[in-house]
Scaffold this motif. Structure first.
Motif, PDB file in Angstrom:
ATOM      1  N   ALA A   1       9.402  50.914  40.722  1.00  0.00           N
ATOM      2  CA  ALA A   1       8.014  50.348  41.158  1.00  0.00           C
ATOM      3  C   ALA A   1       7.512  49.318  40.258  1.00  0.00           C
ATOM      4  CB  ALA A   1       6.818  51.598  40.996  1.00  0.00           C
ATOM      5  N   LYS A   2       7.760  49.423  38.910  1.00  0.00           N
ATOM      6  CA  LYS A   2       7.479  48.352  37.994  1.00  0.00           C
ATOM      7  C   LYS A   2       8.144  47.359  38.312  1.00  0.00           C
ATOM      8  CE  LYS A   2       5.174  46.566  34.366  1.00  0.00           C
ATOM      9  NZ  LYS A   2       3.938  46.132  34.492  1.00  0.00           N
ATOM     10  N   ARG A   3       9.603  47.329  38.478  1.00  0.00           N
ATOM     11  CA  ARG A   3      10.484  46.132  38.907  1.00  0.00           C
ATOM     12  C   ARG A   3       9.687  45.438  40.015  1.00  0.00           C
ATOM     13  NH1 ARG A   3      14.830  49.889  37.651  1.00  0.00           N
ATOM     14  NH2 ARG A   3      15.544  49.472  39.658  1.00  0.00           N
ATOM     15  N   LEU A   4       9.423  46.194  41.184  1.00  0.00           N
ATOM     16  CA  LEU A   4       8.977  45.697  42.553  1.00  0.00           C
ATOM     17  C   LEU A   4       7.547  44.769  42.190  1.00  0.00           C
ATOM     18  CD1 LEU A   4       8.681  45.423  45.584  1.00  0.00           C
ATOM     19  CD2 LEU A   4       7.596  47.636  45.437  1.00  0.00           C
ATOM     20  N   PHE A   5       6.657  45.380  41.257  1.00  0.00           N
ATOM     21  CA  PHE A   5       5.495  44.794  41.035  1.00  0.00           C
ATOM     22  C   PHE A   5       5.908  43.476  40.350  1.00  0.00           C
ATOM     23  CE2 PHE A   5       2.248  43.716  37.953  1.00  0.00           C
ATOM     24  CZ  PHE A   5       1.248  43.567  38.736  1.00  0.00           C
ATOM     25  N   ASN A   6       6.898  43.380  39.343  1.00  0.00           N
ATOM     26  CA  ASN A   6       7.106  42.103  38.574  1.00  0.00           C
ATOM     27  C   ASN A   6       7.645  40.874  39.334  1.00  0.00           C
ATOM     28  OD1 ASN A   6       6.347  43.219  36.033  1.00  0.00           O
ATOM     29  ND2 ASN A   6       8.366  43.693  35.394  1.00  0.00           N
ATOM     30  N   SER A   7       8.780  41.554  40.375  1.00  0.00           N
ATOM     31  CA  SER A   7       9.063  40.538  41.343  1.00  0.00           C
ATOM     32  C   SER A   7       8.136  39.922  42.346  1.00  0.00           C
ATOM     33  CB  SER A   7      10.466  41.235  42.031  1.00  0.00           C
ATOM     34  OG  SER A   7       9.977  42.237  42.927  1.00  0.00           O
ATOM     35  N   GLN A   8       7.377  40.786  42.877  1.00  0.00           N
ATOM     36  CA  GLN A   8       6.260  40.119  43.563  1.00  0.00           C
ATOM     37  C   GLN A   8       5.295  39.227  42.951  1.00  0.00           C
ATOM     38  OE1 GLN A   8       4.408  44.007  45.004  1.00  0.00           O
ATOM     39  NE2 GLN A   8       5.510  43.869  47.074  1.00  0.00           N
ATOM     40  N   GLN A   9       4.882  39.672  41.725  1.00  0.00           N
ATOM     41  CA  GLN A   9       4.302  38.621  40.727  1.00  0.00           C
ATOM     42  C   GLN A   9       4.821  37.325  40.585  1.00  0.00           C
ATOM     43  OE1 GLN A   9       1.010  38.988  39.989  1.00  0.00           O
ATOM     44  NE2 GLN A   9       1.338  41.012  41.094  1.00  0.00           N
ATOM     45  N   LEU A  10       6.211  37.437  40.530  1.00  0.00           N
ATOM     46  CA  LEU A  10       7.062  36.049  40.507  1.00  0.00           C
ATOM     47  C   LEU A  10       6.821  35.252  41.816  1.00  0.00           C
ATOM     48  CD1 LEU A  10      10.186  37.275  38.577  1.00  0.00           C
ATOM     49  CD2 LEU A  10       8.505  35.788  37.679  1.00  0.00           C
ATOM     50  N   GLN A  11       7.048  36.106  42.932  1.00  0.00           N
ATOM     51  CA  GLN A  11       7.003  35.442  44.263  1.00  0.00           C
ATOM     52  C   GLN A  11       5.643  34.726  44.435  1.00  0.00           C
ATOM     53  OE1 GLN A  11       9.215  34.628  46.429  1.00  0.00           O
ATOM     54  NE2 GLN A  11       7.755  33.826  47.904  1.00  0.00           N
ATOM     55  N   TYR A  12       4.734  35.547  43.943  1.00  0.00           N
ATOM     56  CA  TYR A  12       3.162  34.887  44.191  1.00  0.00           C
ATOM     57  C   TYR A  12       2.972  33.733  43.120  1.00  0.00           C
ATOM     58  CZ  TYR A  12       2.072  39.355  46.625  1.00  0.00           C
ATOM     59  OH  TYR A  12       1.805  40.422  47.555  1.00  0.00           O
ATOM     60  N   GLN A  13       3.431  33.933  42.262  1.00  0.00           N
ATOM     61  CA  GLN A  13       3.462  32.718  41.047  1.00  0.00           C
ATOM     62  C   GLN A  13       4.071  31.541  41.833  1.00  0.00           C
ATOM     63  OE1 GLN A  13       4.698  33.938  37.289  1.00  0.00           O
ATOM     64  NE2 GLN A  13       3.094  35.438  37.250  1.00  0.00           N
ATOM     65  N   ARG A  14       5.338  31.524  42.440  1.00  0.00           N
ATOM     66  CA  ARG A  14       5.990  30.608  43.087  1.00  0.00           C
ATOM     67  C   ARG A  14       5.149  29.992  44.240  1.00  0.00           C
ATOM     68  NH1 ARG A  14      10.212  33.761  41.590  1.00  0.00           N
ATOM     69  NH2 ARG A  14      10.337  34.800  43.616  1.00  0.00           N
ATOM     70  N   GLU A  15       4.827  30.814  45.022  1.00  0.00           N
ATOM     71  CA  GLU A  15       3.974  30.523  46.139  1.00  0.00           C
ATOM     72  C   GLU A  15       2.752  29.701  45.574  1.00  0.00           C
ATOM     73  OE1 GLU A  15       3.223  34.137  48.584  1.00  0.00           O
ATOM     74  OE2 GLU A  15       5.360  34.130  49.139  1.00  0.00           O
ATOM     75  N   GLN A  16       1.971  30.360  44.712  1.00  0.00           N
ATOM     76  CA  GLN A  16       0.775  29.518  44.076  1.00  0.00           C
ATOM     77  C   GLN A  16       1.285  27.993  43.690  1.00  0.00           C
ATOM     78  OE1 GLN A  16      -2.277  30.695  44.451  1.00  0.00           O
ATOM     79  NE2 GLN A  16      -3.135  29.088  43.484  1.00  0.00           N
ATOM     80  N   HIS A  17       2.231  27.853  42.979  1.00  0.00           N
ATOM     81  CA  HIS A  17       2.747  26.752  42.472  1.00  0.00           C
ATOM     82  C   HIS A  17       3.082  25.850  43.693  1.00  0.00           C
ATOM     83  CE1 HIS A  17       4.668  23.744  40.239  1.00  0.00           C
ATOM     84  NE2 HIS A  17       5.807  23.726  40.771  1.00  0.00           N
ATOM     85  N   ASN A  18       3.689  26.177  44.694  1.00  0.00           N
ATOM     86  CA  ASN A  18       4.154  25.550  45.964  1.00  0.00           C
ATOM     87  C   ASN A  18       3.025  24.834  46.525  1.00  0.00           C
ATOM     88  OD1 ASN A  18       6.688  25.974  45.368  1.00  0.00           O
ATOM     89  ND2 ASN A  18       7.051  27.677  46.784  1.00  0.00           N
ATOM     90  N   ILE A  19       1.817  25.689  46.928  1.00  0.00           N
ATOM     91  CA  ILE A  19       0.804  25.167  47.524  1.00  0.00           C
ATOM     92  C   ILE A  19      -0.086  24.201  46.696  1.00  0.00           C
ATOM     93  CG2 ILE A  19      -0.499  27.202  47.115  1.00  0.00           C
ATOM     94  CD1 ILE A  19      -0.425  25.200  50.474  1.00  0.00           C
TER      95      ILE A  19
ATOM     96  N   PHE B   1      -0.966  26.864  58.153  1.00  0.00           N
ATOM     97  CA  PHE B   1      -0.303  25.641  57.154  1.00  0.00           C
ATOM     98  C   PHE B   1      -0.108  26.254  55.775  1.00  0.00           C
ATOM     99  CE2 PHE B   1      -0.297  22.397  54.234  1.00  0.00           C
ATOM    100  CZ  PHE B   1       0.675  21.470  54.698  1.00  0.00           C
ATOM    101  N   ILE B   2      -1.122  26.623  55.265  1.00  0.00           N
ATOM    102  CA  ILE B   2      -0.863  27.171  53.872  1.00  0.00           C
ATOM    103  C   ILE B   2       0.086  28.201  53.889  1.00  0.00           C
ATOM    104  CG2 ILE B   2      -2.278  28.455  52.297  1.00  0.00           C
ATOM    105  CD1 ILE B   2      -4.752  26.435  53.090  1.00  0.00           C
ATOM    106  N   GLU B   3       0.072  29.200  54.624  1.00  0.00           N
ATOM    107  CA  GLU B   3       1.057  30.415  54.742  1.00  0.00           C
ATOM    108  C   GLU B   3       2.272  29.996  54.627  1.00  0.00           C
ATOM    109  OE1 GLU B   3       0.530  33.794  54.031  1.00  0.00           O
ATOM    110  OE2 GLU B   3      -1.408  33.000  53.516  1.00  0.00           O
ATOM    111  N   MET B   4       2.751  28.957  55.576  1.00  0.00           N
ATOM    112  CA  MET B   4       3.945  28.602  55.590  1.00  0.00           C
ATOM    113  C   MET B   4       4.281  27.347  54.498  1.00  0.00           C
ATOM    114  SD  MET B   4       4.653  27.389  59.565  1.00  0.00           S
ATOM    115  CE  MET B   4       3.029  27.769  60.731  1.00  0.00           C
ATOM    116  N   ALA B   5       3.353  26.624  54.020  1.00  0.00           N
ATOM    117  CA  ALA B   5       3.697  25.553  52.960  1.00  0.00           C
ATOM    118  C   ALA B   5       4.123  26.329  51.753  1.00  0.00           C
ATOM    119  CB  ALA B   5       2.514  24.974  52.736  1.00  0.00           C
ATOM    120  N   LYS B   6       3.349  27.629  51.555  1.00  0.00           N
ATOM    121  CA  LYS B   6       3.681  28.437  50.380  1.00  0.00           C
ATOM    122  C   LYS B   6       5.212  28.672  49.994  1.00  0.00           C
ATOM    123  CE  LYS B   6      -0.512  31.213  49.943  1.00  0.00           C
ATOM    124  NZ  LYS B   6      -1.065  32.582  50.266  1.00  0.00           N
ATOM    125  N   GLN B   7       5.859  28.500  51.360  1.00  0.00           N
ATOM    126  CA  GLN B   7       7.401  28.831  50.948  1.00  0.00           C
ATOM    127  C   GLN B   7       8.130  27.543  50.856  1.00  0.00           C
ATOM    128  OE1 GLN B   7       8.610  31.181  54.753  1.00  0.00           O
ATOM    129  NE2 GLN B   7       6.270  31.702  54.978  1.00  0.00           N
TER     130      GLN B   7
END
Length: 157
Positions: A46-64, A91-97
């Motif tokens: 569960a903690k590893r899942l949380f960490n990987s999700q946080q990394l993903q959210y950070q990448r998406e935030q950086h991208n947009i 647009f924002i949802e797609m651009a995050k990727q």
């Protein structure tokens, strides 16, 4: 194959395997999926899942943020109108990727165009664009560049 060529080929294969392992490990670490590779099971699943999700959210935030910054830099204070809110949210949802810098520039130009001339880019176009790789997009741009319009006929040839 000569005896000299065989060791060279074996060496190339060995290097390739080493590089692929390193690349796989690096990618897994980048995305937060390296726990089993590095035998780092200190954290719960569960903690590893949380960490990987946080990394993903950070990448998406950086991208947009990067796409909005590129759009801002591209603007020269042209007159704009409010974009369609549903279009903008999608647009924002797609651009995050969008991760690659050249594709981010393309998405920034798309956003600028939509701000200055609303309705020029459909959601269907965005859906197709998000599924294209950088290479496919470049090829598509080259194909479009050779299209032309004959007379008053709006069909592209």
């Amino acid at each position: 194959m000569t005896s000299i060529q065989q060791p060279i080929k074996a060496t190339l294969v060995k290097r390739s395997l080493t590089k692929s392992k390193n690349r796989t490990q690096s990618l897994a670490q980048h995305f937060g999926y390296d726990s089993l590779i590095n035998s780092n099971n200190d954290l719960s699943l569960a903690k590893r899942l949380f960490n990987s999700q946080q990394l993903q959210y950070q990448r998406e935030q950086h991208n947009i943020e990067k796409i909005f910054k590129l759009t801002y830099d591209e603007c020269k204070n042209e007159t704009t109108t409010e974009p369609d809110p549903d279009w903008l949210v999608r647009f924002i949802e797609m651009a995050k990727q969008v991760h690659s810098p050249s594709m981010q520039k393309l998405w920034a130009r798309t956003l600028k165009k939509e701000l200055t001339r609303p309705g020029t880019t459909s959601l269907k176009t965005l859906t197709i664009l998000i599924t294209m790789t950088q290479r496919e997009t470049l090829l598509f741009q080259r194909i479009i560049s050779v299209c032309c319009q004959i007379g008053k006929n709006n069909d592209k040839k």
